[in-house]
Each structure stands twice: as C-alpha cells, then as structure tokens.
Design an enzyme around this catalytic site. Structure first.
Site, PDB file in Angstrom:
ATOM      1  N   ASP B 167       0.827  -1.128   0.001  1.00 39.04           N
ATOM      2  CA  ASP B 167       0.036   0.059  -0.112  1.00 39.04           C
ATOM      3  C   ASP B 167       0.824   1.419   0.036  1.00 39.04           C
ATOM      4  O   ASP B 167       1.518   1.627   1.160  1.00 39.04           O
ATOM      5  CB  ASP B 167      -0.883  -0.051   1.105  1.00 39.04           C
ATOM      6  CG  ASP B 167      -1.951  -1.046   1.182  1.00 39.04           C
ATOM      7  OD1 ASP B 167      -1.938  -2.040   0.524  1.00 39.04           O
ATOM      8  OD2 ASP B 167      -2.979  -1.042   1.917  1.00 39.04           O
ATOM      9  N   LYS B 230      -6.917   3.379  -3.229  1.00 39.33           N
ATOM     10  CA  LYS B 230      -7.477   3.339  -1.664  1.00 39.33           C
ATOM     11  C   LYS B 230      -7.669   4.830  -1.303  1.00 39.33           C
ATOM     12  O   LYS B 230      -6.836   5.541  -1.815  1.00 39.33           O
ATOM     13  CB  LYS B 230      -6.306   2.606  -1.129  1.00 39.33           C
ATOM     14  CG  LYS B 230      -6.425   2.538   0.421  1.00 39.33           C
ATOM     15  CD  LYS B 230      -5.193   1.705   0.943  1.00 39.33           C
ATOM     16  CE  LYS B 230      -5.533   1.784   2.575  1.00 39.33           C
ATOM     17  NZ  LYS B 230      -4.112   0.915   3.080  1.00 39.33           N
ATOM     18  N   LYS B 266     -10.189   0.083  -2.399  1.00 38.47           N
ATOM     19  CA  LYS B 266     -10.378   0.052  -0.735  1.00 38.47           C
ATOM     20  C   LYS B 266     -10.502   1.273  -0.110  1.00 38.47           C
ATOM     21  O   LYS B 266      -9.571   2.117  -0.026  1.00 38.47           O
ATOM     22  CB  LYS B 266      -8.837  -0.389  -0.548  1.00 38.47           C
ATOM     23  CG  LYS B 266      -8.770  -0.777   1.053  1.00 38.47           C
ATOM     24  CD  LYS B 266      -7.165  -1.373   1.171  1.00 38.47           C
ATOM     25  CE  LYS B 266      -6.901  -1.426   2.793  1.00 38.47           C
ATOM     26  NZ  LYS B 266      -5.414  -1.786   2.966  1.00 38.47           N
TER      27      LYS B 266
END
Lengths: 778, 330
Positions: B167, B230, B266
């Site tokens: 991430d 995300k 996400k």
C-alpha cells in the site's frame, strides 16, 4: 436461499416494509369511508373501490359525493371561514403547527398508506413525500404567524375549492391546504379518486389537532365531483392536474369572479452539456424521470444532450437503467414501483406503441409478473416533430435528442407549449446562469433535479398553468387585497354633431411597432366633446390590428433583456416629455370628458411614470432559505407579451398606470385605449416617439373593447391579458384565455382608484417568479 | 458478471483471478475532462442507504462477504510480533466456529492482514499456509515525504520480506500543485518496484482538497498501473467517505470501460459499523457490479469493523443483541 448461496450470488433479497399498521387503520374505519364534512365523517355511501395498483387488491370502499355532499361541504366551509379568519394568524399558526407535528408523529403510517394506495416506492413516500408534507405545514405555520405583520393589506380569499391529482396525494394536499389555512381561508378538497386514503387519514389528523369544524372538508369522488366543486359557491379554485382539465376549469370559472390557480402538465427539458459530470447527470435522470414512475408533472422527460458527449452519455444511461429495481413498492430496495392504475398503464403503453420513431431501449431489469408495471424506457434519436417529444407521457419514458450549441439547446428546450420546469447540467457557472433565465419554465434546477421546498415557489408558465405554490409568492394565491370593491359603471362616448374644434383636421392613428398605423378596417369613428364639438376621429381597431400589434411586440424581444436602469431612464424620459406638454394633455382630457380633472390626471400620470421608473431596477428577486447547501433564486421575470384594455374613466392616467409597470418589468404591451375617450392615447404616442421607446415595446390600438378583447384573449402569442374596461369583458376574456392558458387580470366589473398607490399589484401581475435552484459545493 | 466461488477467493492470491492492470500512457485529455459535481455526488451518497436495504439471511451473507474483504489492520507504533500474531490468528478465523456452523457456512478468512514493514515477517509466519496475503504500508507511510530512493527501497525490502501487497502513498503535493506528470511517474516507479506484489495506491483523499482532484488522481494512478486505488492512510483527519468512494469507483468504471482492466477499490479509515459495510457493498454492486464484491477487487481497510460484524452475526443467529467480549479479539 441459504446464507451460503446468498454469499455467492450477493443478491439483495426482499426488504419489505410492513403494511400491518396501515391496513389495521383501514379496518378500524370499517374499510368504508364517507366524506369529511363539518368536522365529522359522513355515513359511507355508494361509491367506488380504492385499489393497491401493485396487487390489484381493494383497500377500501369510498363514497362518490353527491351535489348535496358538495353543497354541504361548501356551506360548512362558508360558515367556518369568518371565525377561522378572525382567529388571527398566531391562533391559526398553532393549529398548523399541530398538524405538522401530527403528520410527523404518524409519518410511517402516512408513508405506508400512500405507497399502498398509489404504488410509489416506500423510499419515496417515506423519504420525500411525507417529510415535505411536514415541512409545508411547519413553514406555513410560520406564514400564519407573520401574516398580520408582513401582509398588512391582504385578506383571505374565503372558501377555497381544491382539486388534487393522484401522483403526490398527500403532498399536493399539503401544498393546497397549508397556505390556504394559514391565510385564513377554509377549504373543500377533492382528492383524486385513485388515491384518497391519505386525505382521509389527514382528516382524522385534523380532528386530533382540534381544527375547528368546517375549516377542512374533504369530499371524495371522480371528475364529476370536481366539476360540482368548480361550480359551487366557492371564492377560489386551486387545481393541480392535466392541462386538458385545467383548460376546462378556466372556461368554467370564466367571469364568475372566482380566483383560479392551475398547476398543470409539462414536458420538461433536461439539458446535459459536454462539460457536465456525466455520471451525476445520469443519476439525476433517475430522480427526474424514474421518480414516482415518471408520473410527475415536472419530470425531466425530454432529454437534450450535447452532441460531443451524446454517445457516452447514452451508454452510461442505459447501463444505469439496467440497474434500476422495479417491483413491490413496499420493498425498501425498489427504485420504480407500480403505475397508479391500469388506465394509466394503458395510456403509457398506447402512446409509446403508437410511435414508430427513434430507438427504444427498455431497462433489462425484470418486471414483476403481475401488477401495474411499466419498464423504464429511453427513446433516442427523436426529432421535435415527433409527438413523443411534444406530448406528456406521464410515465417512466424518457425521450431524447441532441443539440449543438447553447442557443440550440435553449431553442429546443423552449419548443413546447408547456413551461413547468427545466434542468441544466454543466460545471460552467457562466453557462448555467446564462441558460437558466432563457428557459421558459417556472422552475430551473442546475446540476440537480426535482428539488422542492416550502420556501421556494413552484409553478409554471405557458400551458403548465399559473400561480405559484410555496414561498411568499404562493401566498398571493390565497389572499386578496383587503379593500372592498366598488362597482364600475359602463362609460359611453359623448354624443354630438357640431363643427370640428380644431381648424385643421388631425388624424389620430393607432401606434404599432413604433409607427403610426391606419386601422386595417378602414373605418373611423368621431369623438365628440361635451358640447357636441367634433374633437377628431379614431380608427376602429379590428382583429388584424391586434395581429399586427402582437407581431410588432414579438419583434421587440430585446426589451426583456434590457437593464432595469435603462428602462427607468426611458420611463423618466416619457414623464419629462409628458410634463412639457402637460397643459395640452390636461386640456384634451377635459375636452373629451367634459370634466375639469385633466390637469390633475396628467400630474398623476407623471407621478405614475416616476413611480414605475423608480421600481424598474428595484423590484428585486430573492434568495430563498431552502434546506440545501446552495441557493434558490426567486427571480422576477417579465410575463412577456401583455394585451391590456385600458380603463375608460381615466384615459391618460389609466393607460399610463397599466403601461408603465408592464414595460418597467421588461414586458411588451398592446394597449386598447379608453373606448369613450381615446384621443389622449393617440396624442400620447407622440410622447413615446420622442422618448426613445424602442418600436414594438408599446403599441396602442383604438376601437371597441368588446371587439378587441376576445381577439386578444384568444391570441396564442400573448402571454397575459388585463382588462380594466368599463365594458363587462371579464367572462369573455377568461373564457377565450383558456386557449393557451394565458394569465388574466380582469376587473370583474369593479372600479379601481387610479389615484391610489398600489404599484405592488401591478408589479406582481407584470412578473412571473422563476425559481432557480443552484446547489453548490466543491 | 461472473462470480468466483468462495473457496477460490478466500484461498488464492488476488493476482491469480484477474489479469493485472498494466497501466497505460498518461492521457491528460481524459484527466482534464474528469468532472465531479460535489453536491450531486453527495445527494447520491446520501440517498443510497435509503434505496438499498439488506435484511435477515441476506444481511448475514453480506456481512460474511464483508469480512472476506477486510484488510485486517494494525498500524501502531506499539505493534509487536506477538500482537501481530494475535491479529493473524483472528484473520484466519474471523468468526466464531459455532456461529459459522449455525449459518451453514464453510470457514472464511479476512482478505489480508495489513501491517508496517517490520511486522511483515511475523505476519507471514503466522499466516503460513492460509493463503491470506500480507499487505505492507510503504513509501514513507503515512506522509510519503521521505527521500524518493528510500521510498523505492522500502517497497523492495517489503516485497523481499514476503509482502504480497504494497500500500503506497502518493505525493499529495503533486496533486495540489497540478504536477500530474510527476504523479504518474512516481506511481509508475512504485509499480515497477513492486514487481509481482500488488500495489494499492493510497490517495489520501482527505488532503486532496476537491473531489475533482480525487477523480484526476484516481485516473492517473490507474494509468500508471495501480492494482487498487485506496482512499486514505487512516491517519488523515477525513478518511473514507461515501462521496469520495463514489468518485473513485466511477473512475474505476470509466477505466474499465476504456481499457478492459478491472482495478480494485479499498476504502480505509472510519468504517467501523456493520451497517456502513453493507452500504459500501451496495455502492460497489450498484456502481460497478457484482464482480467488484470479491476480495480481489474490493477491500475494507479497517480495524474495528470486524467486531461489530461479529456482534450482528450473533444477533442474527440467536435473536439477542450481542456483546463485544463474547467474540475473540484480534
């Protein structure tokens, strides 16, 4: 299906709202209803079944009102009205507040009942209809509280007959009942025969709130009952429904002196520019045309897409349509419910099937096997000439075409007899604020759609009706000037056979398009002084002269776009030039009328010109306090082209008092001069000629009012007709005006004091309030 | 839409089920044309929960699905190997066995475990044989302001340590100063550094100023090869919201329609209630379709969401409202 299976399929499953409480209430009432008259339910009588369109099941049996029922309800309302009015605004406010509270306390019961009766998704009745009903009663509780402070010269209209449609049964009741009650009126309301149950539940709520008997009366039945109510001894009719019925009501009430407001059909444009947030514009369409199964008068039913994005937009739209869920309206996961009745379903089906044009796309989402359902439908590639682009379908059917430029978009949008609402999607504030005023509509939504609030006026232009509901302007429909009217006697021309008063003959012509014009008829008539001297001849105007004058006025469209400052300057200039010839004009008036008021009248006319010059840049719109992050602009727009029959008794002051507010607000006007004393009007065009008034803005005809009035009233390119003639023309004007549902303002045979200061009434009549909703946020 | 069987999605790495988004050239015409009307987006987001409702068995099944999409996360300064082991145990068995049995469900796991770099090794060890991937936050998380070469090196180290998902955080300054090329180049470099590991691009939407910037940054990260986009690090003052989600998933939809590649989504931070999870799932279902309801294309970045879902599931099974202490903590 097991949890494990659902885990794989991820379906929504049923999410039904229980109908138990609503059905129990119906059982408690015996499943049979009478009318609500004078504070009590009458014995149930012969009538008809109210059905759930989603299932076809009978919910209750309703009574068809008889003439005696209607008369009884009107008599109860008549008896209650003065007492209700004398209670005072603050006293009435408490009842309205109680009604708002009670609707809120029984919100779910109302919502479920509405969905059972109408077929609309429970989400809509629960999250939109009923909250707006509460809001309307709260807002108008406040209006009642403020009436005596803020509306000092307004009185209640009296007994109001109210006829409402089936698409928003309780909401339309609230829109009608709340302002009426707030202003001290009493009501007889007829709900639509398909959907009367929430109105009857509301009657029950009125009892709980202790609303005095006779203040709210509800009679049920079909259109025949509506006709009885229109004919009954009421002071006002408020109608929401089809244009066709609205036209009939206009004709039926013509000349009766009954006040009338109409909220009718629409074919509202939904304009998407290439710089719009297309996904949001698609979502907006869900709220525009698939809200309430498209059975919405202001539904954005005519999609106009900018060519560069049309293909992409249609693709997104079709994908979104496939995601709509159609089915049991009591299911909380449903977007599109049942059409209100098999009759309406047939009507939608027939309209769509009768047209072979365009490309038809129907939502791939399935329909329930039984019940009254129609699939969400998009028809692209239509042209303006296709009936589906012009006629209101009143179902979940969206029709569409493309446009090239903003000018093109406005032209297509306005190519309709209707003018209720319009939607514009663009991220460009310049474009949005340029387009909004150009659209022929009572409501414009920018980057959103179907936004409503009690604080914002709602209503149409053109054949979408007249009058506003909501906001301060909505109160105009439920109040009248406090002053009592005096009768107006017919003034006849003076007779004579003497010699001309002037040594050299002067030819008084008419004034059309900024030029002097001879009457098309080729006929003139003499005007005599009191002593019988010949003062001159005036042309006898005919229908051709009306036609020419309206065409000239149509050509002066630029006037509406001029600034208030400029219009003020021109009005001052007219006053200046009139003042320079005051003595001559005063003398002319005295000669014609045989009285000695001329000088006073000229002075008052100059005052009037100054007053409306002052107003030209001050009759402001407002920003309405609506519960969104954004502004709702209540813009004052000119009505358009006005035809006016000037007062006979004050030949100059009357003409000026009618003309000045009209042109100050940006209208163009065709004036029929005082019939017995026209020569001051024909002198007056010389003043106009020297005052920079653009040709066509003011047109003056002479001749017989009875001949000119019906032609003006029937002219489909005039937007309003006013009559202050001493000839009784109110009936013929209102009847003929039904053709294009133009606004009328007639004197009903009552006199007006032309020396009084009541510019507000004229300014209101000379303008329409357009509400422009601009939500914002970055 | 095709749907994967649960055994597939819970036991295989995401990269097996879907061709990876290779990215594309930076298309500034597309980026500049992106629009996001805030008030309209907020209206859609506000009305969605009222438009979609999932009840009874359907709700239970949806909540179980939500669990399989959770990136069970701990990102604290006081994380230790043992703390992470406990979290991983929870990740392997997120719902009490008796509840699963009552629901007629086979065992399920969460979507991934998400940790800082130093916790990758204990997490990988604890999840050995489960198929649950370990995700590591990287690139100077959460601010992304450490030297660029160190940020790349951090990715490299984390991949070597066994992280299957990385991430990354974008440099918000590139968005705020309109330096779109730099944003693209940075994302490209991160993607390359990740190698076979999947890369989730954290936009830190709470710091991008406008929804239009969110739309543009979403598109650019996908063009530069992000596997997931995300919302947030969980450390900004505003984290995942429905309006931001709507903008990002509509960007994903547009990207899929143009390129044919599915990019995952996400939302992270602030999603702590079972009810919120249901709304997010319905948002994905409505705007993107059922294919995006599987953990290879949808994850919740959440730490306390699981606890609330467990209580709701027990309520569904027993009819009595549950208590937190009845469920093993992670």
């Amino acid at each position: 299906m097991s949890v494990k299976e659902i885990f794989n399929t991820m379906e929504y499953g049923p999410a039904p709202e229980s109908a138990a409480e609503a059905l129990a209430w119906l059982v408690d009432q015996g499943d049979r209803f009478g009318h609500f008259i004078d504070g009590a339910f009458t014995e149930p009588a012969d009538g008809f079944d109210s059905r759930n369109p989603a299932t076809g099941e009978t919910l209750a049996t309703l009574s068809q009102a008889t003439q005696a029922d209607v008369d009884g309800a009107v008599a109860a309302a008549r008896k209650a009205q003065p007492i209700w009015a004398r209670l005072g605004g603050p006293g009435r406010a408490r009842y309205l507040y109680a009604l708002a509270r009670l609707v809120q306390k029984h919100a779910r019961l109302f919502a479920v009942m509405e969905t059972l009766d109408n077929g609309k998704p429970i989400r809509e009745s629960r999250d939109i209809d009923i909250p707006l009903v509460q809001r309307h009663f709260y807002y108008h509780a406040g209006m009642a509280q403020l009436m005596e402070e803020e509306l000092t010269d307004r009185a209640p209209v009296g007994v109001c007959g109210q006829i409402i449609p089936w698409n928003f049964p309780l909401l339309m009741l609230a829109w009608k009942v709340a302002p009426a009650l707030a202003m001290g009126n009493t009501v007889v309301l007829k709900p639509a025969e398909y959907t009367s149950l929430t109105a009857l539940l509301f009657a029950d709520i009125c009892r709980q709130a202790g609303v005095p008997k006779g203040v709210v009366n509800i009679v049920t039945g079909d259109g025949v009952v509506g006709e009885m109510l229109v004919e009954a001894d009421v002071d006002k009719i408020a109608f929401t429904g089809s244009t066709e019925v609205g036209r009939k009501i206009r004709a039926a009430t013509a000349g009766t002196g009954k006040a009338l407001t109409l909220e009718l059909g629409g074919k509202s444009p939904y304009i998407v520019f290439d710089d719009a947030d297309l996904d949001s514009a698609v979502e907006g369409l869900v709220d525009a045309i698939w809200f309430n199964q498209g059975q919405v008068c202001c539904a954005g039913s005519r999609l106009l897409v900018h060519e560069p994005v049309a293909e992409a937009f249609y693709a997104k739209l079709k994908a979104r349509m496939d995601k709509l869920r159609i089915g049991n309206p009591l299911d909380k996961c449903i977007d599109v419910g049942a059409v209100v009745d098999p009759v309406q379903l047939d009507s939608i089906t027939r309209m769509v099937e009768s047209s072979g044009a365009g490309e038809v796309y129907k939502s791939a989402a399935g329909l329930p096997i039984s019940g009254c359902y129609y699939p969400p439908t998009l028809i692209t590639g239509l042209d303006t000439s296709d009936p589906l682009m012009q006629e209101e379908i009143f179902g979940p059917v969206l029709v569409s075409t493309t446009f090239r430029t903003p000018t093109d978009a406005v032209a297509l949008a306005n190519n309709t007899r209707y003018g209720l609402a319009a939607t514009v999607w663009t991220e460009n504030v310049n474009l949005a604020l340029d387009i909004a005023p150009k659209l022929a509509a009572g409501v414009v939504w920018v980057n959103g759609t179907n936004m409503f609030d009690a604080a914002a006026g709602f209503g149409g232009v053109r054949e979408s009706g007249f009058g506003r509901e909501g906001g301060w302007e909505g109160l105009m429909a439920y109040t009248r000037p406090e002053a009592t009217d005096k009768p107006l006697n017919r003034l006849v021309p003076l007779e004579g056979d003497g010699a001309p008063a002037d040594a050299i003959d002067r030819t008084a012509k008419m004034y059309v398009g900024g030029k002097q014009a001879r009457p098309d008829s080729g006929y003139s008539k003499p005007i005599w002084s009191k002593t019988g001297a010949l003062l001159g001849h005036v042309g006898l105007g005919s229908r051709k002269d009306v036609r020419n004058a309206v065409e000239a006025a149509q050509g002066a469209a630029g006037w509406a776009k001029t600034t208030g400052h400029l219009r003020a300057q021109i009005l001052y200039y007219i006053a200046e030039n009139l003042s320079a010839r005051a003595e001559e004009f005063g003398h002319r008036i005295d000669q014609m009328t045989g009285k000695r008021h001329g000088a006073k009248e000229v002075d008052a006319a100059i005052q009037s010109l100054f007053t409306y010059a002052a107003w030209a840049d001050k009759f402001d719109g407002q920003v309405r306090n609506v519960p969104i992050r954004g502004v709702a602009l209540a813009m004052r727009e000119p009505v358009g082209l006005i035809g006016a029959l000037c007062p006979d008794e004050a030949p100059l002051l009357g003409l000026v008092s009618v003309m000045a507010p009209a042109i100050a607000m940006g209208n163009r006007i065709v004036l029929a001069a005082s019939e017995p004393f026209p020569l001051v009007a024909t002198d007056f065009y010389q003043i106009l000629d020297t005052s920079d008034v653009p040709g066509g803005v003011i047109n003056i005809l002479t001749g017989s009012h009875s001949e000119l009035a019906p032609v003006m009233a029937a002219h489909l390119n005039l937007d309003a007709v006013w009559s202050f003639s001493s000839t009784d023309l109110s009936g013929v004007i209102e009847r003929e005006a039904a053709g294009n549902l133009k606004r009328t303002w007639v004197n009903n045979g009552h006199a007006r004091d032309w020396y009084a200061r009541d510019s507000r009434a004229f300014l209101d009549a000379a303008t329409e309030v357009k509400t422009v909703w601009v939500p914002y946020g970055e | 839409m095709d749907t994967n069987s649960p055994s597939q999605t819970t036991t295989t790495l995401p990269q097996v089920t879907e061709p990876r988004n290779p990215g594309m050239e930076l298309d500034m015409q597309w980026v500049r044309a992106a629009q996001a009307n805030t008030s309209a987006i907020e209206r859609r987001a506000a009305t969605l929960p009222g438009r979609r409702s999932v009840k009874k068995d359907f709700q239970a099944a949806w909540l179980l699905k939500a669990i399989t999409c959770i990136d069970l996360t701990t990102l604290s300064g006081d994380d230790t190997a043992n703390r992470v082991r406990r979290l991983c145990a929870k990740a392997r068995q997120p719902v009490r066995a008796d509840l699963l049995a009552a629901l007629g469900m086979d065992p399920i796991t969460v979507g991934a475990v998400c940790v800082y770099h130093d916790m990758i090794a204990p997490a990988v060890a604890a999840l050995q044989g489960t198929g649950i991937p370990v995700a590591a936050v990287s690139t100077g998380f959460p601010a992304g302001l450490s030297p660029f070469h160190l940020r790349l090196a951090e990715i490299d180290e984390s991949v070597k340590a066994g992280a299957a998902e990385i991430d990354i955080v974008i440099s918000r300054r590139n968005v705020l100063s309109g330096n779109w090329q730099a944003l693209y180049d940075e994302m490209r470099a991160f993607r390359t550094a990740c190698g076979d590991a999947h890369v989730k691009a954290i936009l830190a939407t709470g710091e991008l100023g406008t929804l239009r910037n969110v739309a543009r940054a979403s598109l650019i990260c996908m063009m530069a090869g992000a596997d997931f986009i995300k919302t947030s690090t969980g450390k900004e003052s505003v984290n995942a919201t429905l309006p931001v989600s709507l903008v990002m998933i509509r960007a994903i939809r547009d990207y899929y329609e143009r390129t044919g590649y599915r990019v995952g989504y996400k939302p992270a931070g602030g999603i702590s209630k079972a009810k919120d999870a249901l709304v997010y799932l319905s948002l994905m279902k409505e705007e993107l379709g059922d294919r995006w309801l599987e953990p290879d294309l949808f994850r919740f970045g959440a730490s306390s969401l699981l606890g609330d879902i467990e209580r709701q599931l027990e309520h569904h099974v027993t009819g009595a409202y549950s208590a937190g202490y009845r469920h093993p903590i992670g």
